[in-house]
Write a protein that holds these residues in place. Structure first.
Motif, PDB file in Angstrom:
ATOM      1  N   SER A  51     -19.562  92.898  10.505  1.00  0.00           N
ATOM      2  CA  SER A  51     -19.203  93.652   9.297  1.00  0.00           C
ATOM      3  C   SER A  51     -19.596  92.929   8.018  1.00  0.00           C
ATOM      4  O   SER A  51     -19.809  93.573   6.981  1.00  0.00           O
TER       5      SER A  51
ATOM      6  N   CYS B 195     -21.009  86.074  17.234  1.00  0.00           N
ATOM      7  CA  CYS B 195     -21.293  87.091  18.249  1.00  0.00           C
ATOM      8  C   CYS B 195     -21.958  86.476  19.477  1.00  0.00           C
ATOM      9  O   CYS B 195     -21.696  86.894  20.609  1.00  0.00           O
TER      10      CYS B 195
ATOM     11  N   ASP C 224     -18.551  91.060  15.792  1.00  0.00           N
ATOM     12  CA  ASP C 224     -18.220  91.761  14.556  1.00  0.00           C
ATOM     13  C   ASP C 224     -19.226  91.335  13.488  1.00  0.00           C
ATOM     14  O   ASP C 224     -19.222  90.191  13.040  1.00  0.00           O
TER      15      ASP C 224
ATOM     16  N   GLU D 218     -24.464  95.053  17.061  1.00  0.00           N
ATOM     17  CA  GLU D 218     -23.322  94.506  17.796  1.00  0.00           C
ATOM     18  C   GLU D 218     -23.498  94.742  19.298  1.00  0.00           C
ATOM     19  O   GLU D 218     -23.192  93.857  20.115  1.00  0.00           O
TER      20      GLU D 218
END
Length: 782
Positions: free
Chosen positions: A389, A379, A387, A358
C-alpha cells in the motif's frame, strides 16, 4: 511493395522503397506507378537515400549500408558501418549514416564506398540544409547541427520528446517529436524554436518543400500537411501505420503498412517442440510462454509490436503515456486508459495493479526485478502478508497508479513491460494457475491448455484496440500451438502445408544442417533468419586452476576456432561468430576482437591464433592439467565436444559431462560442482546492455565463471546511473565495460544466435521484432 514498407526516396529515375520484413528494396517506375524490380539487401532495411549515381540503404540489423547500382538493380557494395544504422542522407559528396546503437555517424565516400572514421555524435535521423547536417538525438531530446567539413557539432538545440524524423525546407528545419505528437520548427539563423506544432499521434517522418511540410503520424493513420506560412495543419487519412515520406515533383509519397482489411480470419497453426513452463504471468519465464501471454495480457507499458528496430522501443500500453520519474527518480505515476475490460467482462480498475504485484510476491516470482518497490522487501520475507500500500498507490477517481521506489531504477519501465506485471483482476487466487486460464485483456484468450501437447487461443470478445503500437488487434480467429516432435518434423509440416509457422525461438533447437540446406535451396522464400539478442559460448571458472590465470583464459579465446563452432551449431543461418559477450544491436555494442589471427577487420574475428595460444599455455605451466567440461545436452549438445577438442588442442586433459534438463544452470552454478568449463547461452529479458553484465559478471551475482572485478562493478554501477540521466553517455560506458570483459576473458564467446522462422505459403505479413520475435498474431492466413 512489401507488406511492411519503412522509408522511401526519389532519385536516379525511380522511386525506391525499403521493405523491413522482406529485407528488400522495391523500385517503382513513376510513370507506370508499379514495381518494376525488387532488390535484396541486408537485414531489416530502414533508411534510404540517393546520390552520386547510386541508391544507398541502411540495414539496421546487419550493420551495413547497401549500395545499389540503378542501371543494373543490383547491390554492388555492402559497406560496414556502426551498430543499428537508421538515418541516412547524401550531402557534400558523402553518404552520412546515423548509427543509433553506438552513438556515432559514419561518413562514406560516395565515389569509393569506403567508410571513414566514425564521428562520435549520437544521431537517429539525418537531414541536410543551410550548409550543415541536422541530426535528431532521440534519447537526448535534442537536434544537433554538424559541420560536414570538420565533423564537429556546431549547435545543440533542445526540442520535444522522442525526436525522430527531420527535414529541411521553407527556410527551416522541421523535427517530428514522436512522443509529444508535435513538430518543432527551427530557425537556422538563430538556432531557436520558432513554433511547436501539434500534428497527430506518433509523428515519425518529415518531408519539406518550399510550399509544404508533410508529416506521417504512425498511430492515427494520417498524413499531416503544415503550411509553413501560417503553421496551420490539415490531415489526410492514409490508413494503417504510415512511415516514411518522400516528395516526387508535385506528388507526396508515404509508405503505409499493408492494410489488414480482408485478412482477418482463419486458424493459424504454430508447430514447436519447446514446452510452456506456465500460462500464469506471475511465474512464466520462457520465450514460448511469453509469446503466448503477449497476445492475451497487458501491463502498463509494452515494447512496440513492430518489426525491425522499432520493436525494441517502449510504448505506453494500459497507461496513456510513458511518465518521467519524479522525486529523484523514485516515483512513477501512470494514468490509465478508460473503458478497458477483462475477457470475463469485468472492468479494469486501478486497484488491480497493486493486487497484481501483491499476488506476484505471494506466488513467488522467478526474478528480483520488483524488489525495489517500497514494501517489497517485507513481501519477500512474508509473502502471505504482502502489503504494497505504500509502494503502489492507486486512485480510482483519477485513474492513476503510482509506484514509489526505495531507490532510483533507470530500467524500471523496461521491467514493467515484462509479463510478470501483466494485470489481473483483484481477488485472483494467489496460486499458480495450472491449466486454468486467467482473465485476459489482450486480443486473445487461452481457450484450452493441454500441457506438452496443445495451447489454443481464441478471440477475446471484450477486446478493443486501444494502441496499434502496444497491442494491435490480431488477424487469425484462432491460433493453435501444437507441441512435440523435432524441429525437423515441425519444418516438414510447415513446408507440406500441415502447419503454418515454425520458429526456432519457440523450440529447443533449430532445424538440422540437412533441413536448413533443403530450406535454403528449395524453399528460400519461406525461410527467414534474423539476429537474436543471445550469446553462446563457454564460461571459465576463474576460481579454479588453470582458469584462475587471465593468460590461460585468453589462450582459450585465441585458440577458439569460431568458424568451427558455427558449423557445430548449424552454420550461418543459425548464428554469427563473435568475440564479445554483448550481442550486436544492443546499446554500447561496437565490434571488438583482440583474439584473431592477423589484423582484425572492423573489430571482427577472422581466424584462430593457435600458436600464440599454445605459447601462453606453455608459459603458464598448466599444460597437461585435468579439466572438467559440463555441457547442456538439451539446447547445446554439439558444443561440449567442441570444447573438448579446443582444450585438447592446448594440451589439457578434458573430461566431458553432459547434463540435460532445466536444472543444468543450477548444477553448474553450485560451487560444490567444481566445473572448470561449461557451455552457456545467455539472453536478456529486455534490450538493455546491463542484462549481459549485471547478473553474469558482477561480484554479487552468482555467476558461473565466479568472476569478480570490483573495478568492473563500479563501471557497471556508473553506467546504470548514467542510463537514467544521460543515455548517450551510458552507451559509451557499456562499450568500455564490454571491452574490459573481453580482455579479462571469463568467457569464450563464440556466436550470437539467429532466429530461424519458416512460414507456409499461405501465410503473409511476416514481421520480426528483436524483442518479441515473429509477431504471430499479426500473420495473415490466406
Amino acid at each position: 511493395v512489401g507488406a511492411t514498407p519503412t522509408d522511401a526516396a526519389v532519385g536516379e529515375g525511380a522511386i525506391w522503397v525499403t521493405n523491413a520484413a522482406g529485407d528488400s528494396v522495391s523500385r517503382i517506375d513513376p510513370s507506370k506507378k508499379s514495381v518494376v524490380q525488387t532488390v535484396s539487401v541486408g537485414s531489416s532495411p530502414s533508411g534510404i537515400t540517393t546520390g552520386n549515381g547510386a541508391v544507398w540503404v541502411s540495414n539496421s540489423l546487419a550493420s551495413t549500408v547497401s549500395r545499389i547500382d540503378p542501371t543494373t538493380n543490383q547491390v554492388v557494395q555492402a559497406v560496414p558501418v556502426g551498430n543499428l544504422p537508421v538515418g541516412i542522407v547524401y550531402a557534400r559528396g558523402s553518404i552520412w549514416v546515423a548509427n543509433t546503437g553506438d552513438d556515432t555517424i559514419t561518413r562514406i565516400d560516395a565515389d569509393s564506398g569506403e567508410p571513414k572514421k566514425p564521428l562520435p555524435i549520437a544521431a537517429t535521423e539525418l537531414a541536410y540544409g543551410a550548409g550543415t547536417l541536422w541530426a535528431t538525438q532521440r534519447t537526448g531530446n535534442r537536434v544537433v547541427r554538424i559541420d560536414p567539413q570538420s565533423g564537429h557539432v556546431a549547435q545543440s538545440i533542445v526540442v520535444g520528446n522522442g525526436p525522430a524524423g527531420v527535414a529541411f525546407g521553407s527556410g527551416a528545419a522541421w523535427v517530428a517529436n514522436a512522443l509529444d505528437g508535435t513538430v518543432s520548427r527551427i530557425d537556422p539563423a538563430t538556432n531557436s524554436i520558432q513554433a511547436v506544432i501539434p500534428v497527430g499521434n506518433g509523428p515519425i517522418a518529415v518531408a519539406a518543400t518550399a510550399r509544404d511540410v508533410w508529416v506521417s503520424n504512425q498511430f492515427d493513420g494520417t498524413l499531416a500537411r503544415i503550411d509553413p506560412r501560417t503553421n496551420r495543419v490539415t490531415h489526410i487519412r492514409v490508413g494503417n501505420r504510415p512511415q516514411g515520406v518522400a516528395l516526387s515533383g508535385e506528388h507526396v509519397l508515404v509508405s503505409v503498412r499493408q492494410s489488414g482489411a480482408g485478412h482477418r480470419g482463419g486458424t493459424l497453426t504454430v508447430r514447436m517442440n519447446d514446452f510452456f513452463d506456465s500460462i500464469d504471468p506471475a511465474v512464466a519465464y520462457g520465450p514460448s510462454s511469453w509469446s503466448i501471454l503477449r497476445m492475451t495480457n497487458d501491463g502498463l507499458v509494452a515494447f512496440n509490436q513492430a518489426g525491425g528496430l522499432a520493436g525494441t522501443q517502449l510504448v505506453p500500453n494500459l497507461a496513456l503515456s510513458l511518465p518521467g520519474p519524479t522525486d529523484g527518480g523514485r516515483t512513477y505515476t501512470f494514468r490509465l486508459r478508460p473503458n478497458i475490460r477483462y475477457s470475463n467482462g469485468r472492468p479494469l480498475m486501478a486497484a488491480d495493479f497493486r493486487a497484481t504485484f501483491e499476488r506476484l510476491f505471494k506466488v513467488g516470482p522467478p526474478v528480483t526485478y520488483y524488489e525495489g518497490i517500497i514494501g517489497a522487501a517485507q513481501c519477500k520475507q512474508r509473502p502471505r502478508r504482502c502489503d504494497l500500500s505504500e509502494g503502489i498507490v492507486t486512485d480510482e477517481r483519477a485513474k492513476t497508479v503510482t509506484f514509489h521506489l526505495v531507490a532510483p531504477d533507470p530500467e524500471f519501465l523496461h521491467k514493467l513491460a515484462l509479463s510478470f506485471t501483466y494485470v489481473l483482476p483483484s481477488g485472483t487466487p494467489p496460486k499458480e494457475a495450472g491449466t486454468e486460464p486467467l482473465p485476459a485483456t489482450g486480443p486473445y484468450v487461452i481457450a484450452s491448455y493441454r500441457p506438452h501437447r496443445l495451447i489454443r487461443l481464441q478471440r477475446n470478445p471484450h477486446f478493443r484496440e486501444w494502441s496499434q503500437a502496444a497491442q494491435p488487434d490480431g488477424y487469425p480467429v484462432e491460433i493453435r500451438f501444437v507441441i512435440g516432435g523435432t524441429s525437423d518434423d515441425a519444418v516438414t509440416d510447415v513446408i507440406g502445408g500441415k502447419a503454418d509457422v515454425f520458429s526456432s525461438s519457440l523450440s529447443q533447437r533449430p532445424p538440422s544442417k540437412e533441413k536448413l540446406a533443403e530450406l535454403t535451396t528449395r524453399y528460400a522464400s519461406q525461410l527467414h533468419t534474423n539476429p537474436q539478442g543471445a550469446t553462446i559460448g563457454l564460461f571459465l571458472n576463474t576460481r579454479l586452476p588453470p582458469f584462475d590465470r587471465v593468460d590461460v583464459r585468453r589462450a582459450l579465446n585465441f585458440a577458439a576456432d569460431r568458424a568451427a563452432a558455427l558449423r557445430a551449431l548449424g552454420g550461418p543461418n543459425v548464428a554469427q561468430v563473435t568475440c564479445q559477450i554483448l550481442p550486436p544491436h544492443f546499446p554500447g555494442y561496437r565490434p571488438y576482437c583482440p583474439y584473431t589471427a592477423g589484423a582484425t577487420i572492423g573489430g571482427r574475428w577472422t581466424a584462430p591464433e593457435l600458436a600464440k595460444a599454445r605459447a601462453l599455455v606453455a608459459a603458464s605451466g598448466t599444460r597437461g592439467m585435468k579439466v572438467t567440461v559440463w555441457s547442456w545436452g538439451d539446447h547445446l549438445p554439439t558444443l561440449g565436444p567442441y570444447a573438448v577438442n579446443l582444450l585438447r588442442s592446448l594440451g589439457y586433459r578434458p573430461e566431458l559431462k553432459i547434463r540435460s534438463g532445466v536444472d543444468y544452470y543450477g548444477a553448474v552454478g553450485d560451487p560444490r560442482t567444481k566445473v572448470h568449463v561449461g557451455t552457456v547461452e545467455w539472453i536478456t529479458d529486455y534490450p538493455a546492455a546491463s542484462g549481459f553484465f549485471y547478473g553474469t559478471l558482477t561480484c554479487k551475482a552468482a555467476n558461473w565463471a565466479r568472476f569478480c572485478d570490483p573495478r568492473l562493478d563500479r563501471q557497471i554501477n556508473r553506467a546504470l546511473i548514467a542510463q537514467a540521466t544521460n543515455p548517450d553517455a551510458a552507451r559509451g560506458l557499456w562499450e568500455r565495460i564490454d571491452r574490459q570483459s573481453v580482455n579479462e576473458a571469463p568467457w569464450v564467446p563464440l556466436v550470437n544466435r539467429n532466429a530461424v522462422d519458416v512460414l507456409a505459403k499461405r501465410v503473409g505479413n511476416y514481421q520480426y521484432s528483436p524483442q518479441s520475435g515473429v509477431l504471430i498474431d499479426q500473420l495473415w492466413v490466406r
